[in-house]
Design a protein around this motif. Structure first.
Motif, mmCIF file in Angstrom:
data_model
loop_
_atom_site.group_PDB
_atom_site.id
_atom_site.type_symbol
_atom_site.label_atom_id
_atom_site.label_comp_id
_atom_site.label_asym_id
_atom_site.label_seq_id
_atom_site.Cartn_x
_atom_site.Cartn_y
_atom_site.Cartn_z
ATOM 1 N N ILE A 254 0.837 -1.189 0.000
ATOM 2 C CA ILE A 254 0.000 0.000 0.000
ATOM 3 C C ILE A 254 0.878 1.246 0.000
ATOM 4 O O ILE A 254 0.597 2.236 -0.656
ATOM 5 N N ASP A 255 1.980 1.186 0.741
ATOM 6 C CA ASP A 255 2.881 2.314 0.847
ATOM 7 C C ASP A 255 4.286 1.808 1.118
ATOM 8 O O ASP A 255 4.472 0.723 1.663
ATOM 9 N N ILE A 256 5.271 2.593 0.730
ATOM 10 C CA ILE A 256 6.667 2.263 0.992
ATOM 11 C C ILE A 256 7.136 3.106 2.168
ATOM 12 O O ILE A 256 7.064 4.334 2.138
ATOM 13 N N GLY A 257 7.627 2.438 3.204
ATOM 14 C CA GLY A 257 8.043 3.148 4.398
ATOM 15 C C GLY A 257 9.459 3.663 4.317
ATOM 16 O O GLY A 257 9.722 4.835 4.577
ATOM 17 N N SER A 258 10.398 2.817 3.953
ATOM 18 C CA SER A 258 11.794 3.242 3.895
ATOM 19 C C SER A 258 12.502 2.519 2.764
ATOM 20 O O SER A 258 12.018 1.518 2.233
ATOM 21 N N PHE A 259 13.665 3.044 2.413
ATOM 22 C CA PHE A 259 14.444 2.498 1.300
ATOM 23 C C PHE A 259 15.906 2.483 1.706
ATOM 24 O O PHE A 259 16.414 3.453 2.292
ATOM 25 N N GLN A 260 16.590 1.371 1.417
ATOM 26 C CA GLN A 260 18.007 1.241 1.751
ATOM 27 C C GLN A 260 18.808 0.778 0.529
ATOM 28 O O GLN A 260 18.324 -0.044 -0.257
ATOM 29 N N LEU A 261 20.006 1.313 0.415
ATOM 30 C CA LEU A 261 20.986 0.828 -0.554
ATOM 31 C C LEU A 261 21.822 -0.235 0.144
ATOM 32 O O LEU A 261 22.351 -0.001 1.229
ATOM 33 N N LEU A 262 21.926 -1.416 -0.466
ATOM 34 C CA LEU A 262 22.694 -2.511 0.121
ATOM 35 C C LEU A 262 24.078 -2.559 -0.513
ATOM 36 O O LEU A 262 24.210 -2.649 -1.734
#
Length: 423
Positions: A254-262
């Motif tokens: 429904i929604d994206i909370g956070s984003f990380q580069l691995l």
């Protein structure tokens, strides 16, 4: 689960009957549909006729559209060419196929000799901790031949095995390793080597690295096909910065909370990212690689990305190995601090701190109407360094509110604000 047990009987030319491989087929209770998976447990020595028996068993499911077929293996080997034939039966299936050596009920299973070629037939191949995969030389299937005929047959079988190994996406180094161990012995290949050779794939079917030249600058695109669909990430040069676009097989979020580069297995939070319009089955996310992470990207052994839901419990991620030093070339060709260097600069070489001005607030000259909320002062400065238009920032400490400025003009005193100007 209901179980169908099939014992395959093979009659030797000597007229004595022996049991060949056992197939135990387990299907879920209720009707089978596109969300259904079946499990086939395969045990025992591989003998001629086993491939035909397996093909007949699987034919009972040809009228259905199943999600997947899974095979667990426990076998010391047997007839080599029959092992290849069994693998091709599995490989020919339209469903997603998975093979595993070892299971919860049998965590120390073995798959040796001809069994390895059965195992290679599946799309996704797993090796349970405690279980083993072993290889050795193959013997002449027809001992009546001699001289040139025997050599010719051996060459034909070798070509068949090599072709099959390549077709299944594994490294031909597996075949070379087979030749190092006598027919009477077994070489139990370490799991890390099996993964390196893509004999054991785990949940990854295929990985591709694509390099291209865009306006004289190197760009890199990584694509990974796994049980979670196709995911990928690209890196290119934009305004002397590394711009990245990650794309995920469209998750039901429904929604994206956070984003990380691995980077090399470590997740780095990216506070400033944009979710582009979803296209077909993909969710694309664009961002600039923060300057203090550029060195890590240049020296990375693996790169990927991860997204989470707002509650932080569910995440979708992927990470792909880097097999060359092209990321270093990409970063060196893009970021001025990397040029004319023979090795990866330290973060201090790349990250040029701004000059902090405590209790100073720059009035006006805002580059954004609403500022940037929820970031640290360091992230606020970093955001400014990504844009040539930004010359300074003012940061409201209590609200974690960043205001990028086009010009460090009128100053005023404020105990809850810290500002910074570019050096």
């Amino acid at each position: 689960m209901r179980s169908i047990f099939v014992a395959v009987i093979f009659v030797l030319l000597m007229s004595s009957a022996v049991f060949a491989m056992d197939f135990d087929v387990k299907v879920p209770d209720g009707p089978l549909d596109s969300d259904s998976s079946i499990l086939i447990e395969m045990r025992g020595e591989i003998r001629k006729g086993d491939a035909k028996q397996l093909r007949n068993i699987l034919a009972d499911f040809d009228h259905l559209t199943l999600k997947s077929m899974s095979f667990t293996l426990e076998s010391p080997g047997g007839n080599l060419l029959e092992g290849v034939a069994l693998g091709r039966v599995i490989s020919a299936r339209q469903e997603v196929t998975k093979a595993s050596v070892g299971s919860q009920s049998n965590p120390t299973a073995i798959c040796a000799s001809a069994c390895v070629f059965v195992y290679l037939g599946a799309d996704f191949r797993h090796l349970r901790d405690g279980s083993r995969i072993g290889v050795h030389q193959f013997n002449d299937p027809d001992t009546s031949l001699g001289g040139a005929e025997a050599i010719s047959l051996t060459q034909e079988i070798s070509a068949e095995l090599l072709s099959y190994i390549r077709d299944q996406g594994a490294d031909p180094a597996l075949f070379e390793r087979m030749g190092r161990t006598d027919i009477e012995g077994i070489d139990w290949v370490p799991a890390d080597i099996l993964r390196e050779w893509r004999v054991v794939t785990d949940d990854i079917l295929k990985e591709v690295s694509i390099y291209s030249n865009v306006n004289g600058k190197l760009s890199l695109t990584l694509k990974q096909l796994s049980v979670n669909g196709e995911n990928g990430i690209s890196f290119s040069c934009l305004r002397d910065m590394i711009f990245s676009l990650a794309f995920f097989s469209k998750p039901d979020l429904i929604d994206i909370g956070s984003f990380q580069l691995l980077i090399d297995g470590t997740a780095h939070e990216i506070s400033d990212f944009r979710v582009a319009k979803q296209k077909e089955q993909f969710t694309p996310i664009g961002f600039f690689v923060p300057m203090h992470l550029a060195g890590a990207v240049a020296d990375a052994q693996s790169l990927g990305a991860r997204i989470t839901t707002p509650d932080g419990d569910t995440f979708f991620s992927f990470e792909q190995k880097i097999v060359d030093e092209k990321p270093l070339d990409l970063v060196k060709g893009c970021i001025p601090a990397f040029r004319n260097t023979t090795s990866k600069p330290t973060p201090e070489d790349v990250w040029q701190p701004m000059t902090s001005l405590p209790k100073v607030d720059f009035v006006g000259a805002d580059l954004t109407k609403k500022g940037v909320r929820g970031v640290t002062f360091e992230e606020c400065q970093e955001l400014c360094t990504q844009y040539v238009e930004c010359k300074a920032v003012s940061y409201i400490i209590s609200k974690k509110w960043c205001w990028p400025k086009s010009l460090p003009q009128r100053k005023r005193h404020s105990s809850d604000v810290v500002s910074a100007t570019k050096n």
